[in-house]
Design a protein around this motif. Structure first.
Motif: not given
Length: 201
Positions: A1-10
């Motif tokens: 998963m892209e880092l930006r998606e990890v941050v957004r979904r957390r």
């Protein structure tokens, strides 16, 4: 998963599916947490991992207020894994009294903020982000101060180790959107949190 998606979904997940978590995923989260920043490379953030049903039940028995059953507690009890991040103020004071740091008096007042807690918070965030990356849910929460002694006794935690909270891990239930405070309060635009050059109202 892209880092930006990890941050957004957390986000904090407070209810979990009745499925075990692959121990390799827990180990990966802890390995990532060990890479968190560490003042003076003290490396004094450690983790108590409870991943057996009896251990998790014991955790809730000693940390939850008797008779305080709630929907939050029922949901959190469904997590198959609890991780307790711990830090040691003494280890940081010892480290900064070494020759290359030179604070021989070990005075905690020298610290602008207690970095033993800061480092533990950053390590905890890496656990939360790894959970998202691995398709799991996680929630960081506090341990009531009056329950810390019982936690120590139940799991043999030394007196100089300070629990900074706990993290539940598990498979998230079907995503129904944010719960808790985020469902009642809008997220502030990030631009409103940034003050460039000078504080603005």
């Amino acid at each position: 998963m892209e880092l930006r998606e990890v941050v957004r979904r957390r986000r904090m997940v407070r209810r979990y599916a009745d499925r075990p978590v692959d121990p390799a995923l827990v180990d990966r989260a802890l390995e990532h947490a060990s890479r968190a920043p560490s003042a003076g490379f003290t490396q004094a953030v450690e983790f108590l991992v409870l991943d057996e049903r009896e251990q998790v039940a014991r955790f809730w028995d000693v940390t939850a207020d008797a008779g305080a059953e709630s929907s939050w507690l029922r949901g959190m009890r469904s997590a198959p894994v609890v991780v307790v991040p711990l830090t040691s103020r003494e280890a940081y004071l010892d480290r900064y009294a070494e020759a290359d740091k030179g604070w021989t008096d070990r005075d905690p007042g020298r610290w602008p903020v207690p970095f033993w807690y800061v480092d533990a918070g950053m390590a905890s965030l890496l656990v939360l982000q790894t959970a998202v990356d691995e398709g799991l849910g996680a929630c960081f929460f506090g341990i009531p101060p009056g329950r810390v002694a019982a936690l120590r006794e139940a799991f043999g935690v030394p007196g100089d180790r300070l629990p900074v909270g706990a993290i539940t891990l598990g498979h998230r239930l079907e995503d129904a959107g944010p719960a808790g405070s985020p469902s009642r309060r809008p997220r502030r635009p990030w631009q409103d949190l940034v003050h460039r050059g000078r504080w603005r109202r």
